[in-house]
Design a protein around this motif. Sequence first.
Motif, mmCIF file in Angstrom:
data_model
loop_
_atom_site.group_PDB
_atom_site.id
_atom_site.type_symbol
_atom_site.label_atom_id
_atom_site.label_comp_id
_atom_site.label_asym_id
_atom_site.label_seq_id
_atom_site.Cartn_x
_atom_site.Cartn_y
_atom_site.Cartn_z
ATOM 1 N N THR A 102 0.795 -1.438 0.079
ATOM 2 C CA THR A 102 0.074 0.043 -0.055
ATOM 3 C C THR A 102 0.910 1.201 -0.143
ATOM 4 O O THR A 102 1.391 1.609 0.875
ATOM 5 N N LYS A 145 -5.939 2.712 0.909
ATOM 6 C CA LYS A 145 -6.858 1.777 0.036
ATOM 7 C C LYS A 145 -6.089 0.413 0.016
ATOM 8 O O LYS A 145 -4.806 0.647 -0.641
ATOM 9 N N ASP A 146 -6.433 -0.584 0.554
ATOM 10 C CA ASP A 146 -5.838 -1.905 0.376
ATOM 11 C C ASP A 146 -5.465 -2.244 -0.748
ATOM 12 O O ASP A 146 -4.781 -3.024 -1.359
ATOM 13 N N SER A 147 -6.620 -2.014 -1.827
ATOM 14 C CA SER A 147 -6.812 -2.661 -3.257
ATOM 15 C C SER A 147 -7.598 -1.526 -3.913
ATOM 16 O O SER A 147 -8.181 -0.505 -3.307
ATOM 17 N N ALA A 150 -11.131 -1.542 -3.048
ATOM 18 C CA ALA A 150 -11.414 -1.393 -1.470
ATOM 19 C C ALA A 150 -11.944 -0.112 -1.065
ATOM 20 O O ALA A 150 -11.664 0.968 -1.773
#
Length: 183
Positions: A102, A145-147, A150
Motif C-alpha cells: 500500500t 486503500k488496500d486495493s 477497497a
Amino acid sequence: MSVRLVGWAAVFASVVVLLGGCGGGARGEVSPSRDLASATPAAPERPVAAYGLSLAAADQFVRHYVDLMNYASQTGDSGPLLAASDAGCVGCKQYADIAVRTNASNGGLSGDYRERVSDVSELVRRSNGRLRGSAAVTVGRYTTKDSPAAAPVVSKAARYTEQVVLSPSKGNWVMFEIELEER
C-alpha cells in the motif's frame, strides 16, 4: 451533435501533435516525452551527520530512517529502508511489507501521510552497545486503500511516539527494532 464532437476531437488531436514537436533540441528534433506519473524519486541518502556511532549521529540516523519510511510509503520501494535495518528487525520488515503493498505510487496512499520527526529523545546506550530511544512523530490526515476496489479509510492527523533500538554495524547505526504504533 456527433459531428461537433468528432470535429473537436480532431482539433484536440491536431493540437496534441503540434505541441508534441515543441521544445525540441537545437536541430528541431522532438524530445521524448516523460511520463511524470512513473518518475520515481531517488531514495534519500544518509546525511553526513548520520554517519558514526555518536549520540548526535544516532539522532540524525533516526530522522533519516523516517525519511526512508516516507520514501517506501511514496514509492513502494522498501530496499533502502531494509538496507538501513538490521536483518532481524521485525518492525522494519512489517513496515516494509505494508509499504510495498500500500503506497502512493500504486494509489494506496493519498493525502498528508508523510511522517515528520519533531524530536528524538531518551537515547540511552545499553551495555550491549545498542541505543534505545524514542522519536516524536506527527502525520497529517491521509487516506489508505488496500486495493483499488477497497473502500478508502481516512486517518486523522496525529502525534505519536516511535520506540527505537539502534545497533552498531560497520561503524554506523542501523535500525535494530522499531515499534510502530497504531494511528
